[in-house]
Structures are given as C-alpha cells and as structure tokens.
Motif scaffolding. Sequence first.
Motif, PDB file in Angstrom:
ATOM      1  N   LEU A  22       0.844  -1.192   0.000  1.00 12.63           N
ATOM      2  CA  LEU A  22       0.000   0.000   0.000  1.00 12.63           C
ATOM      3  C   LEU A  22       0.883   1.247   0.000  1.00 12.63           C
ATOM      4  O   LEU A  22       1.942   1.257   0.631  1.00 12.63           O
ATOM      5  CB  LEU A  22      -0.880   0.040   1.248  1.00 12.63           C
ATOM      6  N   ARG A  23       0.419   2.254  -0.686  1.00 13.60           N
ATOM      7  CA  ARG A  23       1.016   3.584  -0.564  1.00 13.60           C
ATOM      8  C   ARG A  23       0.092   4.380   0.337  1.00 13.60           C
ATOM      9  O   ARG A  23      -1.120   4.433   0.114  1.00 13.60           O
ATOM     10  CB  ARG A  23       1.140   4.253  -1.926  1.00 13.60           C
ATOM     11  N   ILE A  35      -9.185   5.807   8.316  1.00 14.25           N
ATOM     12  CA  ILE A  35      -8.842   5.756   6.896  1.00 14.25           C
ATOM     13  C   ILE A  35      -9.818   6.674   6.182  1.00 14.25           C
ATOM     14  O   ILE A  35     -11.031   6.456   6.228  1.00 14.25           O
ATOM     15  CB  ILE A  35      -8.916   4.319   6.366  1.00 14.25           C
ATOM     16  N   VAL A  36      -9.306   7.716   5.545  1.00 18.63           N
ATOM     17  CA  VAL A  36     -10.154   8.744   4.960  1.00 18.63           C
ATOM     18  C   VAL A  36     -10.687   8.299   3.606  1.00 18.63           C
ATOM     19  O   VAL A  36     -11.893   8.284   3.383  1.00 18.63           O
ATOM     20  CB  VAL A  36      -9.383  10.080   4.843  1.00 18.63           C
ATOM     21  N   GLU A  37      -9.779   7.950   2.687  1.00 19.88           N
ATOM     22  CA  GLU A  37     -10.215   7.578   1.346  1.00 19.88           C
ATOM     23  C   GLU A  37      -9.086   6.880   0.588  1.00 19.88           C
ATOM     24  O   GLU A  37      -7.928   6.948   0.970  1.00 19.88           O
ATOM     25  CB  GLU A  37     -10.661   8.805   0.556  1.00 19.88           C
ATOM     26  N   LYS A  38      -9.466   6.241  -0.491  1.00 20.65           N
ATOM     27  CA  LYS A  38      -8.495   5.711  -1.442  1.00 20.65           C
ATOM     28  C   LYS A  38      -8.534   6.647  -2.638  1.00 20.65           C
ATOM     29  O   LYS A  38      -9.562   6.785  -3.299  1.00 20.65           O
ATOM     30  CB  LYS A  38      -8.854   4.284  -1.848  1.00 20.65           C
ATOM     31  N   MET A  39      -7.417   7.285  -2.905  1.00 22.49           N
ATOM     32  CA  MET A  39      -7.380   8.294  -3.963  1.00 22.49           C
ATOM     33  C   MET A  39      -7.269   7.635  -5.338  1.00 22.49           C
ATOM     34  O   MET A  39      -7.046   6.429  -5.450  1.00 22.49           O
ATOM     35  CB  MET A  39      -6.226   9.255  -3.707  1.00 22.49           C
ATOM     36  N   ALA A  40      -7.424   8.419  -6.386  1.00 20.09           N
ATOM     37  CA  ALA A  40      -7.466   7.903  -7.758  1.00 20.09           C
ATOM     38  C   ALA A  40      -6.170   7.215  -8.172  1.00 20.09           C
ATOM     39  O   ALA A  40      -6.193   6.262  -8.946  1.00 20.09           O
ATOM     40  CB  ALA A  40      -7.780   9.045  -8.726  1.00 20.09           C
ATOM     41  N   ASP A  41      -5.042   7.645  -7.629  1.00 20.43           N
ATOM     42  CA  ASP A  41      -3.762   7.028  -7.991  1.00 20.43           C
ATOM     43  C   ASP A  41      -3.453   5.777  -7.168  1.00 20.43           C
ATOM     44  O   ASP A  41      -2.394   5.185  -7.306  1.00 20.43           O
ATOM     45  CB  ASP A  41      -2.621   8.032  -7.873  1.00 20.43           C
ATOM     46  N   VAL A  46      -4.774   8.571   5.120  1.00 20.12           N
ATOM     47  CA  VAL A  46      -5.050   8.099   6.486  1.00 20.12           C
ATOM     48  C   VAL A  46      -4.747   9.206   7.482  1.00 20.12           C
ATOM     49  O   VAL A  46      -3.690   9.834   7.425  1.00 20.12           O
ATOM     50  CB  VAL A  46      -4.180   6.860   6.804  1.00 20.12           C
ATOM     51  N   ASP A  47      -5.687   9.441   8.401  1.00 18.82           N
ATOM     52  CA  ASP A  47      -5.474  10.354   9.520  1.00 18.82           C
ATOM     53  C   ASP A  47      -5.023   9.539  10.722  1.00 18.82           C
ATOM     54  O   ASP A  47      -5.596   8.484  11.014  1.00 18.82           O
ATOM     55  CB  ASP A  47      -6.764  11.081   9.889  1.00 18.82           C
ATOM     56  N   VAL A  48      -4.006  10.051  11.423  1.00 13.69           N
ATOM     57  CA  VAL A  48      -3.491   9.380  12.617  1.00 13.69           C
ATOM     58  C   VAL A  48      -3.515  10.376  13.765  1.00 13.69           C
ATOM     59  O   VAL A  48      -2.998  11.486  13.644  1.00 13.69           O
ATOM     60  CB  VAL A  48      -2.048   8.870  12.382  1.00 13.69           C
TER      61      VAL A  48
END
Length: 116
Positions: A22-23, A35-41, A46-48
């Motif tokens: 994972l990136r 976990i906020v979102e999975k971006m297009a790329d 992720v917020d910590v």
Amino acid sequence: MATWSKLPPANCYHSTVKEFFLRIATRPNARISRIVEKMADGTWKVDVAAAPEDGKANAALIELLAEYFHLPKSSVELLSGHAGRHKRIKITQKTAQQVPAETPGETAAPRARRRR
C-alpha cells in the motif's frame, strides 16, 4: 530409494502467504485515527491521532491498518517513509488451507443421519 517412516496426518494444513503493498499518505496529529479515502492514484489517505515523534504515529498507523484488515500487527510492515508523510506498507496475510481427509479417487463414507 528413500522410504518414509511417518506420513503426515490426513488432515494436515498447507500454509499460503499473500502479500500486498500500500502507498499511504498520512496526516499525523489528527482528531481521530481513521482511513479517509483511497485516492485515484491508489494511495490511501489516512489520519493518525498520534504525534509524529518517537515513532508514535507509525505505531498508530500499523495498529489502525492491522485492525482494518483483521490481522495481527506483525502482519503489517512499514517499508519506507519512517520520517515522512508518504509511506509504503507491506501487508502479509497468512492463511491455512486444510487438506481434505480423502485422497483423490477415494470417497468418504456417507454420514449416518441423526434421528430426533
């Protein structure tokens, strides 16, 4: 010719390992860890909640991902980005598959029905 003195039990397990990478783009010192979102790329945002000092944010990230994937923390490894916001993570999922009791060509004996 080699002879085998002991054969493995009929219901032995075979372990298979699945790995994926994972990136991650982290934002430390957030209000909550999520976990906020999975971006297009393909990068995960992720917020910590932990502070980025003494590895606290990295440990919180590993714990969050392990909980998300329902795996132990030992299955989540930080490969790069220890001191930055962009990280590479390796997830190792170990699964056990049970080998059926009968060998190919054999059939199992039918089960007797239980009367009530």
